[in-house]
Design an enzyme around this catalytic site. Structure first.
Site, PDB file in Angstrom:
ATOM      1  N   HIS A 220       0.838  -1.204   0.000  1.00 42.67           N
ATOM      2  CA  HIS A 220       0.000   0.000   0.000  1.00 42.67           C
ATOM      3  C   HIS A 220       0.874   1.256   0.000  1.00 42.67           C
ATOM      4  O   HIS A 220       0.535   2.246  -0.650  1.00 42.67           O
ATOM      5  CB  HIS A 220      -0.919   0.008   1.227  1.00 42.67           C
ATOM      6  CG  HIS A 220      -2.124  -0.862   1.064  1.00 42.67           C
ATOM      7  ND1 HIS A 220      -2.073  -2.236   1.132  1.00 42.67           N
ATOM      8  CD2 HIS A 220      -3.428  -0.558   0.805  1.00 42.67           C
ATOM      9  CE1 HIS A 220      -3.289  -2.744   0.947  1.00 42.67           C
ATOM     10  NE2 HIS A 220      -4.131  -1.734   0.746  1.00 42.67           N
ATOM     11  N   HIS A 262       1.776  -3.531   9.442  1.00 45.03           N
ATOM     12  CA  HIS A 262       3.190  -3.361   9.115  1.00 45.03           C
ATOM     13  C   HIS A 262       3.980  -2.743  10.254  1.00 45.03           C
ATOM     14  O   HIS A 262       3.425  -2.050  11.104  1.00 45.03           O
ATOM     15  CB  HIS A 262       3.345  -2.425   7.903  1.00 45.03           C
ATOM     16  CG  HIS A 262       2.878  -3.033   6.625  1.00 45.03           C
ATOM     17  ND1 HIS A 262       3.638  -3.906   5.897  1.00 45.03           N
ATOM     18  CD2 HIS A 262       1.719  -2.873   5.935  1.00 45.03           C
ATOM     19  CE1 HIS A 262       2.972  -4.280   4.815  1.00 45.03           C
ATOM     20  NE2 HIS A 262       1.797  -3.674   4.817  1.00 45.03           N
TER      21      HIS A 262
END
Ligand SMILES: CC(C)=CCC/C(C)=C/CC/C(C)=C/COP(=O)(O)O
Length: 301
Positions: A220, A262
């Site tokens: 992303h 993340h």
């Protein structure tokens, strides 16, 4: 903050000596100093601690002359009962020596990793419904979809099919190329690095590829940096809209850590990679001049 790979064996030396001289935990095997002796001298500090503090040890240890001391004979360790006829223990394996004598770069990387994990855990405030900012999770997941590969690929293909100008087609064709290049590079790096997602992540993402079980780099974040740079360079937008595009990219990156998907370094490297990918796309810019077949094929659809 290097941590010794193996725990220190706290057994008295005589007990250690009864086991194999290179057994796990024995100093000869590379068991580092108990007091954080990861440094180059860790092995010998551990040895001297044992020989000076442990009462009742075999006196052969304490009777060692300086010239026989392991400090002088690198790679050996005096064992209780080990006579001169016994072969000296094998020298430390290369990888253990590296472990005990970490380079500055090694220490810096481990420290960065520790800070990364600590900060990522602190920022993972939307990782679950019960997290401190758990109520924000639906909003973060909406942001997640705004940076997902599928809407971007489908949206670009749709616009390409509706475009009736060569200039528009050229830009969209390059955006499609950029998105595919991004998917490929991210999948390649994820497959090579294989860094696991943070432990607090819930794997409830909308359509993923098999490599998406890995977290480095954030797909992303790469897409956010790539697409926002692409838009800023190829669309004429008013300043407030340009600011909005940059904000979207930044918040999308931050939301990856907040969702617990993340670590911070996955996102930071993702931004860097996406930014670089745009430079590659710009350098290889497809046009009717250098890729006429592609444009002709598309116009016949
Ligand atoms: C043409 C093709 C292979 C399309 C696949 C599109 C797809 C499923 C992309 C995955 C996007 C995704 C979930 C990336 C993971 O992002 P992270 O930020 O979690 O690394």
């Amino acid at each position: 903050m290097p941590s010794p790979r193996r725990n220190v064996d706290a057994r008295p030396l005589a007990a250690s000596a009864s086991s194999s001289s290179s057994g796990p935990g024995s100093p000869a095997h590379g068991g580092g100093g108990g007091g954080g002796g990861g440094g180059g001298g860790g092995r010998f500090e551990f040895q001297s601690l044992l020989s000076s503090r442990a009462p009742g040890l075999d006196p052969t240890c304490t009777r060692l002359r300086a010239s026989e001391s392991p400090v002088h004979r690198r790679g050996s360790f005096p064992l209780a009962g080990a006579g001169p006829s016994q072969a000296p223990p094998a020298p430390l394996p290369e990888e253990d020596r590296m472990d005990l004598n970490p380079s500055f770069l090694g220490i810096a990387l481990r420290s960065l990793l520790a800070i990364d994990l600590w900060l990522s855990k602190k920022l993972g405030v939307c990782a679950g419904e019960s997290s401190s900012w758990g109520s924000m999770r639906p909003l973060m997941k909406l942001l997640e979809i705004s940076g997902h590969g599928i809407p971007w690929l489908l949206g670009t293909l749709y616009c390409l099919s509706r475009s009736d100008s060569w200039a528009g087609r050229e830009v969209l064709m390059n955006l499609l190329f950029a998105l595919l290049l991004d998917l490929l590079l991210v999948a390649l790096i994820k497959g090579l690095v294989r860094r696991r997602r943070p432990a607090h992540n819930q794997m409830d993402m909308f359509v993923t590829l098999s490599v998406d079980k890995y977290s480095f780099p954030s797909g992303h974040a790469t897409r956010a940096a790539l697409v926002s740079r692409f838009i800023l360079n190829h669309l004429v937008l008013a300043i407030p809209l340009r600011v909005l595009v940059v904000l979207w990219a930044f918040i999308l990156g931050l939301s990856r850590v907040m969702l617990g998907r993340h670590n911070v370094t996955d996102v930071a490297f993702g931004f860097f990679l996406g930014y670089t990918q745009y430079s590659i796309v710009d350098y290889c810019w497809l046009s009717p001049h250098n890729a006429p077949v592609l444009f002709l094929l598309w116009s016949q659809q």
